[in-house]
Motif scaffolding. Structure first.
Motif, PDB file in Angstrom:
ATOM      1  N   SER A 182       0.822  -1.198   0.000  1.00  0.00           N
ATOM      2  CA  SER A 182       0.000   0.000   0.000  1.00  0.00           C
ATOM      3  C   SER A 182       0.851   1.239   0.000  1.00  0.00           C
ATOM      4  O   SER A 182       1.950   1.260   0.563  1.00  0.00           O
ATOM      5  N   ALA A 183       0.331   2.309  -0.613  1.00  0.00           N
ATOM      6  CA  ALA A 183       1.049   3.569  -0.608  1.00  0.00           C
ATOM      7  C   ALA A 183       1.154   4.072   0.809  1.00  0.00           C
ATOM      8  O   ALA A 183       0.279   3.893   1.641  1.00  0.00           O
ATOM      9  N   GLY A 184       2.265   4.701   1.118  1.00  0.00           N
ATOM     10  CA  GLY A 184       2.455   5.297   2.425  1.00  0.00           C
ATOM     11  C   GLY A 184       2.957   4.318   3.451  1.00  0.00           C
ATOM     12  O   GLY A 184       2.989   4.640   4.641  1.00  0.00           O
ATOM     13  N   THR A 185       3.379   3.112   3.028  1.00  0.00           N
ATOM     14  CA  THR A 185       3.841   2.144   3.995  1.00  0.00           C
ATOM     15  C   THR A 185       5.331   2.210   4.207  1.00  0.00           C
ATOM     16  O   THR A 185       5.874   1.502   5.017  1.00  0.00           O
ATOM     17  N   THR A 186       6.029   3.057   3.487  1.00  0.00           N
ATOM     18  CA  THR A 186       7.452   3.193   3.674  1.00  0.00           C
ATOM     19  C   THR A 186       7.751   4.532   4.315  1.00  0.00           C
ATOM     20  O   THR A 186       6.912   5.407   4.413  1.00  0.00           O
ATOM     21  N   ALA A 187       9.011   4.648   4.740  1.00  0.00           N
ATOM     22  CA  ALA A 187       9.474   5.945   5.199  1.00  0.00           C
ATOM     23  C   ALA A 187       9.570   6.858   3.988  1.00  0.00           C
ATOM     24  O   ALA A 187       9.201   6.491   2.881  1.00  0.00           O
ATOM     25  N   ALA A 188      10.074   8.060   4.168  1.00  0.00           N
ATOM     26  CA  ALA A 188      10.154   9.030   3.079  1.00  0.00           C
ATOM     27  C   ALA A 188      10.712   8.376   1.823  1.00  0.00           C
ATOM     28  O   ALA A 188      11.765   7.761   1.846  1.00  0.00           O
ATOM     29  N   ALA A 189       9.980   8.493   0.728  1.00  0.00           N
ATOM     30  CA  ALA A 189      10.386   7.838  -0.519  1.00  0.00           C
ATOM     31  C   ALA A 189      11.627   8.493  -1.077  1.00  0.00           C
ATOM     32  O   ALA A 189      11.840   9.689  -0.937  1.00  0.00           O
ATOM     33  N   SER A 190      12.464   7.655  -1.739  1.00  0.00           N
ATOM     34  CA  SER A 190      13.659   8.187  -2.377  1.00  0.00           C
ATOM     35  C   SER A 190      13.256   9.039  -3.569  1.00  0.00           C
ATOM     36  O   SER A 190      12.163   8.871  -4.121  1.00  0.00           O
ATOM     37  N   PRO A 191      14.123   9.953  -4.028  1.00  0.00           N
ATOM     38  CA  PRO A 191      13.797  10.742  -5.222  1.00  0.00           C
ATOM     39  C   PRO A 191      13.514   9.874  -6.429  1.00  0.00           C
ATOM     40  O   PRO A 191      12.625  10.177  -7.229  1.00  0.00           O
ATOM     41  N   GLU A 200      11.706 -10.988   3.427  1.00  0.00           N
ATOM     42  CA  GLU A 200      11.290  -9.617   3.715  1.00  0.00           C
ATOM     43  C   GLU A 200      12.453  -8.718   4.136  1.00  0.00           C
ATOM     44  O   GLU A 200      12.252  -7.541   4.424  1.00  0.00           O
ATOM     45  N   PHE A 201      13.674  -9.254   4.139  1.00  0.00           N
ATOM     46  CA  PHE A 201      14.802  -8.502   4.693  1.00  0.00           C
ATOM     47  C   PHE A 201      15.041  -7.189   3.956  1.00  0.00           C
ATOM     48  O   PHE A 201      15.224  -6.131   4.566  1.00  0.00           O
ATOM     49  N   GLY A 202      15.057  -7.228   2.620  1.00  0.00           N
ATOM     50  CA  GLY A 202      15.298  -6.004   1.866  1.00  0.00           C
ATOM     51  C   GLY A 202      14.235  -4.956   2.124  1.00  0.00           C
ATOM     52  O   GLY A 202      14.526  -3.768   2.258  1.00  0.00           O
ATOM     53  N   ARG A 252      14.442  -1.152   3.829  1.00  0.00           N
ATOM     54  CA  ARG A 252      13.828   0.031   3.220  1.00  0.00           C
ATOM     55  C   ARG A 252      12.685   0.608   4.067  1.00  0.00           C
ATOM     56  O   ARG A 252      11.947   1.469   3.629  1.00  0.00           O
ATOM     57  N   HIS A 253      12.536   0.089   5.269  1.00  0.00           N
ATOM     58  CA  HIS A 253      11.585   0.629   6.256  1.00  0.00           C
ATOM     59  C   HIS A 253      10.129   0.471   5.846  1.00  0.00           C
ATOM     60  O   HIS A 253       9.287   1.297   6.207  1.00  0.00           O
ATOM     61  N   VAL A 254       9.837  -0.604   5.108  1.00  0.00           N
ATOM     62  CA  VAL A 254       8.441  -0.913   4.810  1.00  0.00           C
ATOM     63  C   VAL A 254       7.774  -1.392   6.101  1.00  0.00           C
ATOM     64  O   VAL A 254       8.382  -2.109   6.911  1.00  0.00           O
ATOM     65  N   ALA A 285      24.257   3.441  -6.028  1.00  0.00           N
ATOM     66  CA  ALA A 285      24.001   2.326  -5.126  1.00  0.00           C
ATOM     67  C   ALA A 285      22.940   2.720  -4.107  1.00  0.00           C
ATOM     68  O   ALA A 285      22.890   3.858  -3.648  1.00  0.00           O
ATOM     69  N   GLY A 286      22.079   1.791  -3.770  1.00  0.00           N
ATOM     70  CA  GLY A 286      21.112   2.004  -2.710  1.00  0.00           C
ATOM     71  C   GLY A 286      19.794   2.618  -3.128  1.00  0.00           C
ATOM     72  O   GLY A 286      18.921   2.817  -2.286  1.00  0.00           O
ATOM     73  N   ARG A 287      19.620   2.907  -4.408  1.00  0.00           N
ATOM     74  CA  ARG A 287      18.346   3.508  -4.826  1.00  0.00           C
ATOM     75  C   ARG A 287      17.234   2.472  -4.720  1.00  0.00           C
ATOM     76  O   ARG A 287      17.446   1.273  -4.954  1.00  0.00           O
ATOM     77  N   HIS A 288      16.040   2.925  -4.390  1.00  0.00           N
ATOM     78  CA  HIS A 288      14.942   2.020  -4.086  1.00  0.00           C
ATOM     79  C   HIS A 288      14.209   1.495  -5.305  1.00  0.00           C
ATOM     80  O   HIS A 288      13.392   0.579  -5.171  1.00  0.00           O
ATOM     81  N   ASP A 289      14.460   2.060  -6.476  1.00  0.00           N
ATOM     82  CA  ASP A 289      13.741   1.589  -7.658  1.00  0.00           C
ATOM     83  C   ASP A 289      14.513   0.518  -8.422  1.00  0.00           C
ATOM     84  O   ASP A 289      14.126   0.129  -9.516  1.00  0.00           O
TER      85      ASP A 289
END
Length: 282
Positions: free
Chosen positions: A11-20, A125-127, A131-133, A100-104
């Motif tokens: 669901s949208a909004g389930t992560t911390a601040a989204a990456s650019p 579910e580790f990754g 990513r703070h999901v 490195a480390g980008r979420h997309d």
């Protein structure tokens, strides 16, 4: 899973601040998700790994790259992942340079790389955890994916209690659990026996058909490349150059076993093999 049997996205909004990069992808991808132009890469002064590579991948495309060992296939993947710096040329992923480390972007290796102290569920579910999901979201997502890859009932097992093929199924679930629109896969089934490999190819096709993410897939197996892909890129011997970009116009959905009886499949196999032989001689 949702009522249709498909894996429900987080669901949208389930992560911390989204990456650019994630925000840009959510806002709408450019016409080409991945653009590589004039790429050259060297290791030291003696090894010219990749030469003048220019490729574009459309949103949702499954593209395989084949070529001789040492031709720069993994180098291209590592550049896309931001694990290597671009020396010459340009690389754009959803409109921004790789890092490195980008979420997309998610990266699946040939080895499962599971943590032995975590269960299958925790590894899957580790990754997403990194990513703070949200915990409940990632846990449900990992369970749905483990069921999709054929591991329902093994969620609480540790890697030592899983076969090689089962561990690679967990790694596949972990990759899709990341929700990244670009998946980089470096021979993920290369070390498996033929039967398990074909089973996992079918599993990957099923997951990809439901979500249609971009996939860049490295393999030495021409049959695998043709079975899975929308396009097969053929590279020459080092320095690796793109010598063919072959569309795979076989209808989807595809069955790995059924394709073995399809004359169109064998014609494409011969075409890719001919180009690969040319690459070996270049």
């Amino acid at each position: 899973m949702n009522a249709t049997g498909q894996i429900a996205p987080a669901s949208a909004g389930t992560t911390a601040a989204a990456s650019p990069e994630a925000a840009a992808a959510a806002a709408g991808s450019p016409r080409d998700s991945v653009i590589i132009e004039g790429l050259n890469h060297r290791f030291g002064e003696t090894v010219h790994a990749a030469a003048d590579i220019s490729l574009t991948f459309a949103p949702g495309e499954f593209v395989s790259i084949v070529g001789p060992s040492g031709c720069g296939k993994t180098t291209v993947l590592n550049l896309l992942a931001g694990l290597l710096s671009v020396q010459e040329g340009t690389v754009s992923i959803f409109g921004s340079p790789p890092r490195a480390g980008r979420h997309d972007v998610a990266y699946m290796l040939a080895r499962d790389c599971l943590f032995p102290w975590l269960t299958a569920e925790q590894n899957a579910e580790f990754g997403a955890e990194v990513r703070h999901v949200d915990r409940n979201v990632r846990r449900q997502r990992s369970r749905d994916l483990l069921e999709a890859v054929g591991l329902k009932g093994f969620e609480k097992n540790y890697p030592k209690a899983l076969s090689h093929g089962m561990r690679q199924r967990v790694a596949l679930a972990r990759t899709f659990c990341l929700e990244s629109p670009l998946l980089l896969m470096d021979e993920p089934f290369g070390a498996l026996d033929a039967q398990t490999k074909m089973q996992l190819e079918d599993v990957l096709l099923s997951l990809w058909m439901k979500e249609r993410r971009n996939v860049v897939f490295i393999t030495h197996d021409l049959a695998e490349a043709i079975t899975l892909s929308d396009r097969v890129i053929v590279m020459s011997a080092r320095p690796g150059r793109v010598i063919a970009d072959i569309p795979i116009d076989l209808p989807r959905p595809r069955s790995v076993s059924a394709l073995q009886k399809d004359p169109a499949y064998h014609k494409l196999y011969s075409q890719v093999w001919e180009k690969l032989e040319m690459g070996l001689q270049s």
